[in-house]
Scaffold this motif. Sequence first.
Motif, PDB file in Angstrom:
ATOM      1  N   ASP A  20     -21.290  -7.658  -5.529  1.00  0.00           N
ATOM      2  CA  ASP A  20     -20.417  -7.348  -6.665  1.00  0.00           C
ATOM      3  C   ASP A  20     -19.745  -5.978  -6.580  1.00  0.00           C
ATOM      4  N   PRO A  21     -18.840  -5.795  -5.607  1.00  0.00           N
ATOM      5  CA  PRO A  21     -18.078  -4.548  -5.514  1.00  0.00           C
ATOM      6  C   PRO A  21     -16.938  -4.550  -6.527  1.00  0.00           C
ATOM      7  N   GLY A  22     -17.232  -4.212  -7.747  1.00  0.00           N
ATOM      8  CA  GLY A  22     -16.328  -4.458  -8.856  1.00  0.00           C
ATOM      9  C   GLY A  22     -15.099  -3.581  -8.938  1.00  0.00           C
ATOM     10  N   ALA A  23     -15.044  -2.464  -8.252  1.00  0.00           N
ATOM     11  CA  ALA A  23     -13.878  -1.586  -8.327  1.00  0.00           C
ATOM     12  C   ALA A  23     -13.950  -0.592  -7.182  1.00  0.00           C
ATOM     13  N   SER A  24     -12.815   0.030  -6.895  1.00  0.00           N
ATOM     14  CA  SER A  24     -12.767   1.139  -5.930  1.00  0.00           C
ATOM     15  C   SER A  24     -13.421   0.772  -4.605  1.00  0.00           C
ATOM     16  N   GLY A  25     -12.975  -0.337  -4.039  1.00  0.00           N
ATOM     17  CA  GLY A  25     -13.569  -0.790  -2.793  1.00  0.00           C
ATOM     18  C   GLY A  25     -13.403   0.196  -1.657  1.00  0.00           C
ATOM     19  N   ALA A  26     -12.281   0.913  -1.612  1.00  0.00           N
ATOM     20  CA  ALA A  26     -12.072   1.891  -0.543  1.00  0.00           C
ATOM     21  C   ALA A  26     -13.059   3.043  -0.667  1.00  0.00           C
ATOM     22  N   GLU A  27     -13.276   3.520  -1.899  1.00  0.00           N
ATOM     23  CA  GLU A  27     -14.245   4.590  -2.106  1.00  0.00           C
ATOM     24  C   GLU A  27     -15.652   4.119  -1.781  1.00  0.00           C
TER      25      GLU A  27
ATOM     26  N   ALA B 174     -10.215  -4.299  -0.875  1.00  0.00           N
ATOM     27  CA  ALA B 174     -10.179  -2.999  -0.194  1.00  0.00           C
ATOM     28  C   ALA B 174     -11.411  -2.790   0.669  1.00  0.00           C
ATOM     29  N   LEU B 175     -12.572  -3.208   0.178  1.00  0.00           N
ATOM     30  CA  LEU B 175     -13.801  -3.059   0.960  1.00  0.00           C
ATOM     31  C   LEU B 175     -13.731  -3.909   2.228  1.00  0.00           C
ATOM     32  N   LYS B 176     -13.197  -5.104   2.110  1.00  0.00           N
ATOM     33  CA  LYS B 176     -13.065  -5.974   3.282  1.00  0.00           C
ATOM     34  C   LYS B 176     -12.070  -5.402   4.288  1.00  0.00           C
ATOM     35  N   ARG B 177     -10.964  -4.852   3.791  1.00  0.00           N
ATOM     36  CA  ARG B 177      -9.973  -4.259   4.707  1.00  0.00           C
ATOM     37  C   ARG B 177     -10.580  -3.115   5.518  1.00  0.00           C
ATOM     38  N   LYS B 178     -11.420  -2.314   4.883  1.00  0.00           N
ATOM     39  CA  LYS B 178     -11.953  -1.128   5.556  1.00  0.00           C
ATOM     40  C   LYS B 178     -13.164  -1.425   6.425  1.00  0.00           C
ATOM     41  N   THR B 179     -13.871  -2.517   6.144  1.00  0.00           N
ATOM     42  CA  THR B 179     -15.093  -2.794   6.883  1.00  0.00           C
ATOM     43  C   THR B 179     -15.020  -4.043   7.751  1.00  0.00           C
ATOM     44  N   GLY B 180     -14.093  -4.945   7.422  1.00  0.00           N
ATOM     45  CA  GLY B 180     -14.020  -6.214   8.138  1.00  0.00           C
ATOM     46  C   GLY B 180     -15.122  -7.185   7.776  1.00  0.00           C
ATOM     47  N   ALA B 181     -15.902  -6.884   6.750  1.00  0.00           N
ATOM     48  CA  ALA B 181     -17.036  -7.728   6.395  1.00  0.00           C
ATOM     49  C   ALA B 181     -16.574  -9.032   5.764  1.00  0.00           C
TER      50      ALA B 181
ATOM     51  N   ALA C 271      -9.344 -10.822  -5.430  1.00  0.00           N
ATOM     52  CA  ALA C 271     -10.118 -10.963  -4.196  1.00  0.00           C
ATOM     53  C   ALA C 271      -9.350 -11.803  -3.183  1.00  0.00           C
ATOM     54  N   PRO C 272      -9.617 -11.600  -1.910  1.00  0.00           N
ATOM     55  CA  PRO C 272      -9.012 -12.467  -0.893  1.00  0.00           C
ATOM     56  C   PRO C 272      -9.697 -13.825  -0.887  1.00  0.00           C
ATOM     57  N   ALA C 273      -9.129 -14.754  -0.154  1.00  0.00           N
ATOM     58  CA  ALA C 273      -9.789 -16.047   0.032  1.00  0.00           C
ATOM     59  C   ALA C 273     -11.146 -15.818   0.678  1.00  0.00           C
ATOM     60  N   PRO C 274     -12.181 -16.454   0.167  1.00  0.00           N
ATOM     61  CA  PRO C 274     -13.516 -16.215   0.725  1.00  0.00           C
ATOM     62  C   PRO C 274     -13.647 -16.750   2.152  1.00  0.00           C
TER      63      PRO C 274
END
Length: 215
Positions: A32-39, A67-74, A107-110
């Motif tokens: 649940d990365p609810g906000a500020s994925g880059a941070e 944003a979290l996915k873009r920065k980590t590729g997870a 969110a992106p497509a899962p």
Amino acid sequence: MSWSDSMRQYVVGPLQTNCYVLIDGDACLVVDPGASGAELADALADLRVEGIVATHGHHDHVGGVAALKRKTGAPFAISQADAQRCQHAVELSSHDYFDAWPDLEDAPAPDRLLHEGDEVRVGDFAMRVLEAPGHTEGGIVLLGDGFAFVGDTLFAGSCGRTDLVGGDHQTLMRTLDRLKREIDPRTVLLCGHGPATTMERELATNPWLAEGPRG
């Protein structure tokens, strides 16, 4: 190492959503990365993010996924029933505080669709997916050994609201009946908002768990 020694918690976004990071060695799973994925990605720079999971598709739980996915590729996982909701989470929200949340995104497509009985794991930590509809059609609980990520299905002394699109009160009540039967009372419940609790405490004090089974 116990799960409690392997957990980081971040409170994110205007709705104070609990984001959990379960760590094994240098690998982690973000719930649940609810906000500020880059941070969040920057805060986890010492770790390898192996997966991102959302307990449901509301914007305050998935707004940081992209944003979290873009920065980590997870890879990103969510229940099949909320897969479309999460990709339209912003437009489906009725709130007007987005000026204070400029980095909120759909969110992106899962990459993975979760179903009842699936396993989600990081390192030696394994969690079983329990379908838990009611707050949304596709809410899930991730049940581990001694702990459970319950999202907005159950809170300390309360439960998730059902007056938003996709919510259904009777469905949620049936879900709660199931959880009180299937989750060991000693289990620590890691909620989507507010403090953690235990199933034992909720069985004794939570009025939404005390009314007996529903049809």
